[in-house]
Scaffold this active site. Structure first.
Site, PDB file in Angstrom:
ATOM      1  N   ASP A  66     -12.852   2.477   4.451  1.00 20.99           N
ATOM      2  CA  ASP A  66     -11.674   2.424   5.328  1.00 20.99           C
ATOM      3  C   ASP A  66     -12.045   1.858   6.686  1.00 20.99           C
ATOM      4  O   ASP A  66     -11.172   1.592   7.507  1.00 20.99           O
ATOM      5  CB  ASP A  66     -11.084   3.827   5.506  1.00 20.99           C
ATOM      6  CG  ASP A  66     -10.080   4.155   4.412  1.00 20.99           C
ATOM      7  OD1 ASP A  66      -9.748   3.260   3.623  1.00 20.99           O
ATOM      8  OD2 ASP A  66      -9.639   5.318   4.350  1.00 20.99           O
ATOM      9  N   ASN A  84      -7.756  10.474  -2.347  1.00 23.71           N
ATOM     10  CA  ASN A  84      -7.953  10.708  -0.919  1.00 23.71           C
ATOM     11  C   ASN A  84      -8.342  12.119  -0.511  1.00 23.71           C
ATOM     12  O   ASN A  84      -8.109  12.515   0.629  1.00 23.71           O
ATOM     13  CB  ASN A  84      -6.700  10.275  -0.153  1.00 23.71           C
ATOM     14  CG  ASN A  84      -6.736   8.783   0.120  1.00 23.71           C
ATOM     15  OD1 ASN A  84      -7.791   8.215   0.384  1.00 23.71           O
ATOM     16  ND2 ASN A  84      -5.591   8.130   0.027  1.00 23.71           N
ATOM     17  N   ASP A 144       0.836  -1.202   0.000  1.00 27.87           N
ATOM     18  CA  ASP A 144       0.000   0.000   0.000  1.00 27.87           C
ATOM     19  C   ASP A 144       0.873   1.255   0.000  1.00 27.87           C
ATOM     20  O   ASP A 144       2.053   1.219  -0.366  1.00 27.87           O
ATOM     21  CB  ASP A 144      -0.963  -0.080   1.212  1.00 27.87           C
ATOM     22  CG  ASP A 144      -2.277   0.628   0.970  1.00 27.87           C
ATOM     23  OD1 ASP A 144      -2.307   1.860   1.094  1.00 27.87           O
ATOM     24  OD2 ASP A 144      -3.280  -0.050   0.655  1.00 27.87           O
ATOM     25  N   ASP A 145       0.312   2.342   0.434  1.00 26.83           N
ATOM     26  CA  ASP A 145       0.945   3.657   0.446  1.00 26.83           C
ATOM     27  C   ASP A 145       2.331   3.629   1.111  1.00 26.83           C
ATOM     28  O   ASP A 145       2.519   2.953   2.114  1.00 26.83           O
ATOM     29  CB  ASP A 145      -0.001   4.592   1.238  1.00 26.83           C
ATOM     30  CG  ASP A 145       0.338   6.042   1.050  1.00 26.83           C
ATOM     31  OD1 ASP A 145       1.341   6.342   0.395  1.00 26.83           O
ATOM     32  OD2 ASP A 145      -0.430   6.878   1.561  1.00 26.83           O
ATOM     33  N   ASP A 151      -6.138   4.994  -5.637  1.00 25.47           N
ATOM     34  CA  ASP A 151      -6.779   5.746  -4.552  1.00 25.47           C
ATOM     35  C   ASP A 151      -7.056   7.205  -4.938  1.00 25.47           C
ATOM     36  O   ASP A 151      -6.487   7.727  -5.905  1.00 25.47           O
ATOM     37  CB  ASP A 151      -5.872   5.685  -3.314  1.00 25.47           C
ATOM     38  CG  ASP A 151      -6.667   5.605  -2.018  1.00 25.47           C
ATOM     39  OD1 ASP A 151      -7.815   6.086  -1.998  1.00 25.47           O
ATOM     40  OD2 ASP A 151      -6.129   5.064  -1.038  1.00 25.47           O
ATOM     41  N   ARG A 165      -5.671  16.321   3.694  1.00 25.05           N
ATOM     42  CA  ARG A 165      -4.607  15.324   3.886  1.00 25.05           C
ATOM     43  C   ARG A 165      -3.283  15.836   3.313  1.00 25.05           C
ATOM     44  O   ARG A 165      -2.535  15.095   2.675  1.00 25.05           O
ATOM     45  CB  ARG A 165      -4.986  13.992   3.232  1.00 25.05           C
ATOM     46  CG  ARG A 165      -4.384  12.808   3.965  1.00 25.05           C
ATOM     47  CD  ARG A 165      -4.556  11.495   3.227  1.00 25.05           C
ATOM     48  NE  ARG A 165      -4.098  10.401   4.068  1.00 25.05           N
ATOM     49  CZ  ARG A 165      -3.666   9.245   3.626  1.00 25.05           C
ATOM     50  NH1 ARG A 165      -3.641   8.975   2.344  1.00 25.05           N
ATOM     51  NH2 ARG A 165      -3.272   8.317   4.459  1.00 25.05           N
TER      52      ARG A 165
HETATM   53  C1  GLA Z   1      -6.807   5.517   1.848  1.00 24.99           C
HETATM   54  C2  GLA Z   1      -7.240   4.099   1.585  1.00 24.99           C
HETATM   55  C3  GLA Z   1      -6.561   3.168   2.552  1.00 24.99           C
HETATM   56  C4  GLA Z   1      -5.069   3.298   2.394  1.00 24.99           C
HETATM   57  C5  GLA Z   1      -4.642   4.736   2.605  1.00 24.99           C
HETATM   58  C6  GLA Z   1      -3.189   4.931   2.293  1.00 24.99           C
HETATM   59  O1  GLA Z   1      -7.280   5.988   3.062  1.00 24.99           O
HETATM   60  O2  GLA Z   1      -8.618   3.991   1.651  1.00 24.99           O
HETATM   61  O3  GLA Z   1      -6.974   1.851   2.325  1.00 24.99           O
HETATM   62  O4  GLA Z   1      -4.685   2.863   1.124  1.00 24.99           O
HETATM   63  O5  GLA Z   1      -5.381   5.618   1.793  1.00 24.99           O
HETATM   64  O6  GLA Z   1      -2.765   6.234   2.484  1.00 24.99           O
END
Ligand code: GLA
Length: 749
Positions: free
Chosen positions: A548, A480, A366-367, A478, A443
Site C-alpha cells: 500500500d 484487509n 477499487d473499493d 483483497d 478495519r
Molecule cells: C487495501 C488495498 C488498497 C485498496 C484498499 C481498499 O488497503 O491494499 O490498495 O484496495 O484496501 O479498501
C-alpha cells in the site's frame, strides 16, 4: 536425475546445478549427507565419525554402542523422544497421551514428473521436467506412516520437499507439528537472512549472524503476513549479490509459516520449515492423511542473485498458471488513491477517458462500488452494485471503459464480512468467533469462516455472479485484516486446532474454482498491499499488489526485498501523486515512474487533474514502457545495488530480455551527498564478448535547484563490449538532487 547406491543406502539427487544426498543407515534412519555444488558421484569422502558424546542417548537396539546416538545424526525428518534433543520435524499426541513415536525407513519409489498435492498449491512439472523421490517411513509400532517427497526440477537448482502423514493406528491421534522439511548442516558458519516488515513497509532484508540456540521467522496472524515473509536464507559470510554460497527456502503456503534454525551444542545447524506449529493441531482419525504444504529449497553458488534467479524461474514456469503466465500485463489506472470511496459514474467515466488519452490499457474500480459502502464501516459481504453511485450498474462502468478500448477491473474482499451488512444479518455464525467471547475488529471487519464448505460456496457464487453480470477482465482480490478468535462454529472441540489451516485450504478451494471458471480474468491478489505475497497465492493469481506504500523511495526497498524470491512480473507497482499519501514525500514524476517500471506498471492518482505538461510526460513514459515491456516483464532480473547493503543510499536493478538482446538498467540515488565518489555501475550477466550500443538514456530529473556546471554524461550511440560494462562499469553522472532516478537501455549488436 536420481542415482541410488543400494549397498550403502545412498540416494543422490543431482543435475548440472546441484546435488542433494541422503542416506539410510542401519536400515532405519534417513540421514542428510550433502547439499551443494553438483557432484559426479557421492562416495562418502567425509564419512560420519563415531564419537562418544556424553548425555546423548543410544537407541534401544544398540544400548552399548556409546558412539551411536540420534542426538548427533544429521536427519531428514527427525522425531523427538528417542534421544535427539534438537527440535523435531513433526510431533504427535497418541490416544494414550504419549508424544513418543519413531519413524524407520520402509521403502522408496521414484516417479517421473511431480505428483499434485491434493487441495494445495505446489510446483508443477511434466514427466520430462522433473523426477520425484518418495521415501516411505513407518513408525516402529505401526502408529503412523510418513511419505517424504523430494522433487528435483530438471536443470535447475530447485528442489521441493513436503511430507504426507498417515495415521495407520486404530485410534485417532493429534498431529501438533508437521513440518514440510528438515535438514541438518554440518556447521553454522552462516548469516541468516529473512524478510521482515509491516503494513506499508513489507519485506526489508535482515542479515544477521546465525546464532546458537533457536531463531525463528514466522507468522501467527493466519496469513503469510507483511511482518515475516515465508522465506529464509542461510548465506556464507562472504556471499553477496553475485557470488558466494546461499541456501534459500520459501514455503508455498498463504497461512502461518515458520522457519526455525537451531545451532546446537556441537555447532551444527538444523533448519525446519513448514506450517507454524504454534497452536496448530490436526486431529487425524484412523486411516486419515495430512499433506503438508510444499517448501522450495534452492542452492546457489552465485550469491543472492543466483538464488533469486532459481526462485524467479520456478515461480514463472512452475507456479504461475493460466492465460497470463506468459502474457504481457496491461498498464492500469486504479481509482483508489485518486478518489478513495468518493466516486460516481461520472468521475469513473472521466478517469476512463483520461486513461485512454494517455495510452493506458486497464481501468480498475477499487473499493466502494457495492452495498452501501461509502467508508470502511460497512457492506463487506454484500457483493451487489451500489446504483446510487453507479447509476447504470457495473455494466455501465465496464462499457465506459471498453468503448474507449480499455479493459475493466474490479476490487473484491470476499473473505471478509462487515457487521453492518445483509450477509451478517443473515448469517452471524459465518464469522470466525469463539463462543462466550466477543470478537476483535480490525478495519471494522470480521473474517468469514472459510473452513466451512457452505461459506466457500457462498463466496464462489457471490463473486461468480458479479463476474458474470458484466464484462470484467481483471479482479483485485483483497484481504484487509488478520485472523483473531480463530474458532469455527462448525468444527468439534478436538478439531479447533485445524481452523486456521482449514481457512487457508478453504480459500485455495475457492480460488481454484473461480480461476478455473473464469480463465480469461487476470487476478491480482492483495492484502493491504503485500500482506500475502507468497507462492501459494501466485499459483492462483499471477500478480500481487506489492505494498500500500506507493512512495518511490520506500518502494526501492520493498521491491528489492520482494525480488529475493519473486520476479518483477508478479509485483504490482503504480505511479501515485506527490506529496505521497503514505509518507508525504515529494519525488519527481520520472523517479516514481522508473521505480514502477520495475513491476506491473500502472497509475494510481487522479490523472484527470494532471497538468498538460505532466500528461505529455506520462504519454512518453507509457510509450517507452510499452516498448520495453517484454524485457521488463518477461526478462531476467538482477539486483546490482540494494538499500540493504553497501551505501544503503543507492539502488540499481538490471533487466535482460529473454533473448539477451536488450538490457535495461535503472539506478536510484536516495539522498544527494556532497563528497562521494563518482559511481561506476557494474552490470552483470552480459555477454563479455558482445558489443552493446547505448540506445536510450534518461538522466535524473532535477527537483531541487540546478547549480549548473555539471556536464551530462549522455553516451547515447556509443558501443561497449559486455566485459567493460561488467568490469569497468557504466559511469553515472553526478546530480545534486535527492531521489534521483536514471535509466539506460543497451542493445546487443
Ligand atoms: C487495501 C488495498 C488498497 C485498496 C484498499 C481498499 O488497503 O491494499 O490498495 O484496495 O484496501 O479498501
Amino acid at each position: 536425475m536420481i542415482t541410488i547406491d543400494k549397498e550403502n543406502g545412498i540416494f543422490h539427487l543431482h543435475n548440472a546445478q546441484v546435488s542433494y544426498v541422503l542416506q539410510v543407515v542401519r536400515d532405519r534412519y534417513v540421514l542428510h549427507r550433502y547439499w551443494g555444488r553438483p557432484l559426479k558421484t557421492f562416495r562418502d569422502s567425509s564419512p560420519m565419525q563415531a564419537i562418544d558424546r556424553a548425555f546423548s542417548p543410544q537407541p534401544a537396539a544398540w544400548p552399548n554402542e556409546r558412539t551411536f546416538s540420534l542426538d548427533v545424526l544429521p536427519q531428514e525428518y527427525p522425531a523427538y523422544g528417542h534421544g535427539d534433543y534438537r527440535l523435531p520435524a513433526y510431533e504427535v499426541r497418541l490416544a494414550n497421551g504419549t508424544t513418543v513415536t519413531e519413524l524407520f525407513y520402509d521403502h522408496y519409489e521414484i516417479t517421473a514428473g511431480k505428483p499434485k498435492l491434493k487441495g494445495l498449491p505446489a510446483v508443477y512439472a511434466g514427466e520430462q521436467e522433473a523426477e520425484t523421490l518418495h521415501i516411505y517411513l513407518k513408525d516402529s509400532q505401526g502408529k503412523l506412516a510418513v511419505e517424504l517427497l523430494y522433487t528435483l526440477l530438471q536443470d535447475s537448482a530447485m528442489l521441493t520437499r513436503s511430507a504426507r502423514i498417515t495415521n495407520c493406528g486404530s485410534e485417532a491421534l493429534d498431529l501438533t507439528n508437521a513440518a514440510s522439511f528438515a535438514l541438518d548442516f554440518a556447521d553454522h558458519d552462516f548469516d541468516r537472512l529473512n524478510l521482515y516488515g509491516g503494513h506499508a513497509a513489507e519485506r526489508s532484508l535482515e542479515r544477521v549472524p546465525l546464532m546458537r540456540g533457536v531463531q525463528e521467522t514466522g507468522s501467527r496472524r493466519g496469513a503469510s503476513s507483511h511482518q515475516q515473509s515465508p522465506f529464509l536464507a542461510l548465506a556464507r559470510k562472504d556471499a553477496g549479490e553475485t557470488s558466494g554460497e546461499v541456501y534459500g527456502f520459501s514455503l508455498i503456503w498463504s497461512g502461518e509459516a515458520s522457519f526455525v534454525t537451531e545451532v546446537e551444542q556441537f555447532g551444527t545447524t538444523r533448519v525446519i520449515g513448514g506450517i507454524n506449529p504454534f497452536e496448530f493441531k490436526w486431529h487425524l482419525g484412523a486411516g486419515e492423511i495430512f499433506q503438508t504444504p510444499e517448501a522450495m529449497l534452492v542452492y546457489s553458488d552465485k550469491g543472492l542473485n543466483g538464488m533469486s534467479q532459481v526462485f524467479h524461474q520456478t515461480v514463472r514456469e512452475h507456479i504461475v498458471r493460466g492465460k497470463y503466465q506468459h502474457e504481457l500485463r496491461p498498464i492500469l489506472v486504479n481509482n483508489w488513491e485518486a478518489t478513495y470511496f468518493d466516486f460516481d459514474e461520472e468521475k469513473i467515466d472521466n478517469l476512463a477517458q483520461s486513461a485512454a488519452d494517455l495510452g493506458l490499457e486497464l481501468l480498475v474500480l477499487d473499493d466502494g462500488w457495492f452495498g452501501k459502502r461509502n467508508d470502511d464501516n460497512s457492506s463487506l459481504g454484500d457483493w451487489f452494485v451500489n446504483t446510487d453511485k453507479l447509476k447504470q450498474g457495473l455494466k455501465g462502468v465496464s462499457a465506459s471503459a471498453h468503448k474507449r478500448g480499455l479493459k475493466f477491473g474490479l476490487w473484491f474482499e470476499p473473505e471478509m464480512i462487515s457487521e453492518d451488512s445483509e450477509l451478517f444479518r443473515a448469517h452471524p455464525d459465518w464469522t470466525l468467533h469463539v463462543p462466550d467471547y466477543k470478537n476483535s475488529f480490525s478495519r471494522h471487519q470480521l473474517v468469514l469462516d472459510l473452513s466451512r464448505p457452505e461459506v466457500c460456496n457462498y463466496v464462489v457464487k457471490a463473486v461468480g455472479d458479479v463476474l458474470e453480470s458484466a464484462e470484467i477482465d481483471y479482479v483485485k482480490w483483497d484481504f484487509n485484516r488478520h485472523l483473531s478468535e480463530a474458532f469455527s462454529a462448525a468444527l468439534p472441540a478436538e478439531r479447533q486446532g485445524e481452523t486456521k489451516t482449514r481457512f487457508v485450504l478453504g480459500l485455495y478451494d475457492v480460488l481454484e474454482r473461480l480461476t478455473a471458471k473464469f480463465p480469461q480474468v487476470l487476478f491480482e491478489s492483495c492484502s493491504g498491499g503485500g500482506g500475502r505475497f507468497d507462492a501459494g497465492m501466485l499459483y492462483y493469481m499471477p500478480q500481487t499488489w506489492t505494498s500500500d506504500n506507493t512512495d518511490a523511495i520506500c518502494r526501492l526497498s520493498i521491491q528489492s526485498g520482494t525480488s529475493l524470491v519473486f520476479p518483477p512480473i508478479t509485483m504490482g507497482a503504480h505511479v501515485s501523486v506527490t506529496p505521497n499519501h503514505q509518507v508525504g514525500r515529494v519525488t519527481s514524476l520520472q523517479t516514481r515512474t522508473l521505480c514502477a517500471f520495475a513491476g506491473d506498471f500502472g497509475y494510481e492518482l487522479d490523472i484527470t487533474r494532471m497538468s498538460a505538461a505532466e500528461k505529455e510526460q506520462v504519454k512518453k513514459h507509457v510509450a517507452l514502457y510499452k516498448k520495453l515491456r517484454p524485457t521488463l516483464q518477461l526478462g531476467k532480473f538482477y539486483r546490482l545495488l540494494t538499500p540493504f547493503a553497501g551505501t544503503k543510499n543507492e539502488t540499481a536493478w538490471q533487466f535482460v530480455s529473454e533473448d539477451g538482446k536488450e538490457v535495461v538498467v535503472l539506478y536510484f540515488k536516495t539522498l544527494a551527498e556532497p563528497a562521494t565518489p563518482i559511481r561506476k555501475l557494474q552490470l552483470t550477466a552480459l555477454d563479455a564478448d558482445a558489443e552493446y550500443e547505448l540506445t536510450d538514456y534518461l538522466p535524473a530529473q532535477r527537483t531541487s535547484h540546478d547549480f549548473g556546471g555539471e556536464k551530462s554524461l549522455d553516451m547515447k550511440g556509443q558501443v561497449f563490449y559486455g566485459d567493460e560494462l561488467m568490469y569497468n562499469g557504466l559511469g553515472v553522472e553526478k546530480i545534486d538532487t535527492d531521489f534521483a532516478a536514471y535509466m539506460w537501455v543497451l542493445t546487443k549488436k
